[in-house]
Design an enzyme around this catalytic site. Sequence first.
Site, PDB file in Angstrom:
ATOM      1  CD  GLU A 127      -1.623  -2.439   1.488  1.00 45.14           C
ATOM      2  OE1 GLU A 127      -2.305  -3.390   1.054  1.00 45.14           O
ATOM      3  OE2 GLU A 127      -0.600  -2.613   2.188  1.00 45.14           O
ATOM      4  CB  VAL A 154      10.020  -4.874   6.706  1.00 42.46           C
ATOM      5  CG1 VAL A 154       8.870  -5.068   7.667  1.00 42.46           C
ATOM      6  CG2 VAL A 154      10.973  -6.055   6.744  1.00 42.46           C
ATOM      7  CB  VAL A 155       8.592  -7.686   1.837  1.00 37.83           C
ATOM      8  CG1 VAL A 155       7.860  -8.931   1.339  1.00 37.83           C
ATOM      9  CG2 VAL A 155       7.802  -6.440   1.484  1.00 37.83           C
ATOM     10  CB  ILE A 156      10.243 -11.301   6.181  1.00 36.39           C
ATOM     11  CG1 ILE A 156      10.750 -10.045   6.922  1.00 36.39           C
ATOM     12  CG2 ILE A 156      11.079 -12.531   6.535  1.00 36.39           C
ATOM     13  CD1 ILE A 156      10.642 -10.107   8.423  1.00 36.39           C
ATOM     14  N   GLY A 181       7.385 -18.907   2.012  1.00 33.60           N
ATOM     15  CA  GLY A 181       7.462 -20.082   1.160  1.00 33.60           C
ATOM     16  C   GLY A 181       6.687 -19.970  -0.135  1.00 33.60           C
ATOM     17  CB  THR A 182       3.894 -18.279  -1.352  1.00 33.85           C
ATOM     18  OG1 THR A 182       3.842 -16.977  -0.756  1.00 33.85           O
ATOM     19  CG2 THR A 182       3.298 -19.316  -0.393  1.00 33.85           C
ATOM     20  CG  HIS A 227       2.767 -12.547  -0.657  1.00 37.38           C
ATOM     21  ND1 HIS A 227       1.618 -11.971  -1.137  1.00 37.38           N
ATOM     22  CD2 HIS A 227       3.147 -11.795   0.413  1.00 37.38           C
ATOM     23  CE1 HIS A 227       1.310 -10.913  -0.394  1.00 37.38           C
ATOM     24  NE2 HIS A 227       2.228 -10.790   0.553  1.00 37.38           N
ATOM     25  CG  PHE A 258      13.277   1.999  -1.918  1.00 33.70           C
ATOM     26  CD1 PHE A 258      12.028   1.806  -2.486  1.00 33.70           C
ATOM     27  CD2 PHE A 258      14.039   0.894  -1.604  1.00 33.70           C
ATOM     28  CE1 PHE A 258      11.549   0.525  -2.735  1.00 33.70           C
ATOM     29  CE2 PHE A 258      13.573  -0.398  -1.845  1.00 33.70           C
ATOM     30  CZ  PHE A 258      12.331  -0.578  -2.409  1.00 33.70           C
ATOM     31  NE  ARG A 285      20.017  -5.856   5.049  1.00 30.78           N
ATOM     32  CZ  ARG A 285      20.526  -7.027   5.393  1.00 30.78           C
ATOM     33  NH1 ARG A 285      20.108  -7.644   6.475  1.00 30.78           N
ATOM     34  NH2 ARG A 285      21.463  -7.600   4.661  1.00 30.78           N
TER      35      ARG A 285
END
Length: 162
Positions: A63, A84-86, A89-90, A92, A117, A131
Site C-alpha cells: 500500500e 519490510v517484506v520477509i 514459502g510462496t 508473494h 526508499f 537493518r
Amino acid sequence: MSGHGAPDLGPEHATDCSDLRVAVVAASWHTQVMDGLLDGTRRALADHRVESALEVRVPGTFELPVVAATLATQGYDAVVALGVVIRGGTPHFEYVCSAATDGLTRVALDHHVAVGFGVLTCDTEAQALDRAGLEGSAEDKGYEAAAAALATARVVKQIRSA
C-alpha cells in the site's frame, strides 16, 4: 556486504532542510522492525532540521505507493516510504517487493518528488532487525532513506530555482 560503498549520509553531513515539506508513509507489519525504521527516519529529519513531518501508516508495504503518490500531489518535497517484506514459502515476496519498488519509482518519476526508499526486502526476520536501526543493528535504513530523500529533494529544489 550490504551497505558496502554507500555514501556517508550520517549526522555530520546533515544539511538544513527546514524549508522542505516532508511526509513519511510507513507500513504496519513487523512492528519491531517498523518502529526501528521510524525512529531512524525521525533522527535523520531532526539532524536535517526538519521540525514537522507528516507521518501516516498503511497496512503493508504493498500500500505504500498509492499513499506516497497522494502525498506527492499535495506539495511535499520529499516522501519517505518505509516497509519490510520477509521472504516466505510462496512467490508473494517477489510480487510485493516488485510492486512496491515499481510503484515508488513511478511516484518519484511521475510527480518529480524525492522518494526515500526505506523498504527492507529480507530473507529472514534477523536480517530485517539487523537493518532496522535498533540497538545492536548493523545498519539504520530508516535514517538512510530519510537522509537520501532530503538530499535528493534539496538537489531538485536547487535545479528548479536555477
